[in-house]
Design a protein around this motif. Structure first.
Motif, PDB file in Angstrom:
ATOM      1  N   GLU A 286       2.160 -13.644   5.362  1.00  0.00           N
ATOM      2  CA  GLU A 286       0.940 -13.187   6.029  1.00  0.00           C
ATOM      3  C   GLU A 286      -0.217 -14.146   5.770  1.00  0.00           C
ATOM      4  O   GLU A 286      -0.439 -14.561   4.646  1.00  0.00           O
TER       5      GLU A 286
ATOM      6  N   ASP B 131       7.763  -4.003   6.909  1.00  0.00           N
ATOM      7  CA  ASP B 131       6.691  -4.301   7.858  1.00  0.00           C
ATOM      8  C   ASP B 131       5.619  -3.211   7.828  1.00  0.00           C
ATOM      9  O   ASP B 131       4.419  -3.497   7.900  1.00  0.00           O
ATOM     10  N   ALA B 132       6.063  -1.960   7.717  1.00  0.00           N
ATOM     11  CA  ALA B 132       5.118  -0.840   7.656  1.00  0.00           C
ATOM     12  C   ALA B 132       4.288  -0.911   6.383  1.00  0.00           C
ATOM     13  O   ALA B 132       3.085  -0.622   6.388  1.00  0.00           O
TER      14      ALA B 132
ATOM     15  N   ILE C 143       3.427  -3.659   4.685  1.00  0.00           N
ATOM     16  CA  ILE C 143       2.424  -4.719   4.846  1.00  0.00           C
ATOM     17  C   ILE C 143       1.282  -4.240   5.736  1.00  0.00           C
ATOM     18  O   ILE C 143       0.111  -4.494   5.455  1.00  0.00           O
ATOM     19  N   ASP C 144       1.612  -3.524   6.813  1.00  0.00           N
ATOM     20  CA  ASP C 144       0.568  -2.988   7.698  1.00  0.00           C
ATOM     21  C   ASP C 144      -0.366  -2.050   6.939  1.00  0.00           C
ATOM     22  O   ASP C 144      -1.587  -2.077   7.122  1.00  0.00           O
ATOM     23  N   LYS C 145       0.215  -1.215   6.066  1.00  0.00           N
ATOM     24  CA  LYS C 145      -0.600  -0.274   5.286  1.00  0.00           C
ATOM     25  C   LYS C 145      -1.503  -1.017   4.308  1.00  0.00           C
ATOM     26  O   LYS C 145      -2.661  -0.640   4.100  1.00  0.00           O
TER      27      LYS C 145
ATOM     28  N   LYS D 191      -2.736  -3.976   4.711  1.00  0.00           N
ATOM     29  CA  LYS D 191      -3.813  -4.576   5.506  1.00  0.00           C
ATOM     30  C   LYS D 191      -4.867  -3.523   5.866  1.00  0.00           C
ATOM     31  O   LYS D 191      -6.065  -3.805   5.859  1.00  0.00           O
ATOM     32  N   GLU D 192      -4.407  -2.320   6.187  1.00  0.00           N
ATOM     33  CA  GLU D 192      -5.350  -1.229   6.489  1.00  0.00           C
ATOM     34  C   GLU D 192      -6.195  -0.905   5.259  1.00  0.00           C
ATOM     35  O   GLU D 192      -7.399  -0.647   5.368  1.00  0.00           O
TER      36      GLU D 192
END
Length: 221
Positions: A29, A114-115, A117-119, A121-122
């Motif tokens: 990322e 992937d989920a 990493i998304d969390k 970032k949030e």
């Protein structure tokens, strides 16, 4: 986002394999960067104070000083990084206690990478992050008699209520300050006052509590 300075991450976990795996994920990322790894609570405190990371991922079950003790110590020392519990435990008591002690989220290690990493970032953006199946646990734990709830809400000033609604949307103090055109320091003072009035101990607890009240209001409309 890649043109911006990456958000810095400190990982705290006593399993080297987990730290290595998460590091490899984050290295893919552009907007996240691992700046430190800790294998114990004491090491986590030292690195958090010296590195001042934007985000800390914190394991719950560690030898010696466990995740909850480490979380409490970090907040008592004024560490204001976003702290996300990353653990295998979905125990009601662990989830609720972590939020009460000041965690900004609670994620399970069995999440899709992937989920996850998304969390993360949030979380960096100031949002409350929670594995989906844990949200109801929190909501249930924070339910109160309606009369007590109405009295608590009525005690808030209009500014405190505005801030509480924005906290419920997952905004950080910095984003709330920008939204209301006031200083970060003013937001912190208001948050401190509203938490005391509502007898809550953390922003995340306040967010879940307010979301729960809003859903009750929708149900009554």
């Amino acid at each position: 986002m890649s043109e911006l300075t990456p958000a810095t991450v400190l990982m705290v976990d006593d399993h080297p394999l987990l730290r290595k795996g998460l590091t490899q994920l984050i290295e893919l990322e552009d907007d996240l960067e691992v700046v430190g790894e800790a294998s114990s609570g004491q090491q986590a405190i030292e690195l958090a104070e010296s590195l001042d990371p934007d985000l800390i991922t914190l394991d719950l079950n560690m030898q010696g000083m466990d995740g909850l003790q480490t979380l409490k110590a970090l907040r008592e020392r004024g560490v204001d990084a976003r702290i996300i519990m990353l653990t295998v435990s979905d125990s009601d008591e662990d989830v609720v206690e972590a939020i009460r002690l000041g965690a900004d989220g609670y994620l399970l290690k069995d999440m899709d990478p992937d989920a996850l990493i998304d969390k993360l970032k949030e979380a960096v953006l100031g949002k409350m992050v929670m594995s989906p199946k844990l949200t109801e646990i929190l909501a249930t734990a924070l339910r109160r008699p309606q009369r007590q709830t109405n009295r608590a809400l009525a005690s808030l000033t209009s500014r405190e209520l505005d801030i509480l609604k924005l906290i419920a949307k997952g905004l950080s103090n910095k984003l709330i300050a920008r939204e209301l055109d006031i200083s970060d320091g003013t937001v912190k003072v208001h948050v401190k006052h509203l938490l005391k009035k509502l007898d809550l101990r953390s922003r995340v607890e306040a967010a879940v509590w307010m979301v729960n009240q809003q859903s009750k209001g929708d149900a009554r409309d």
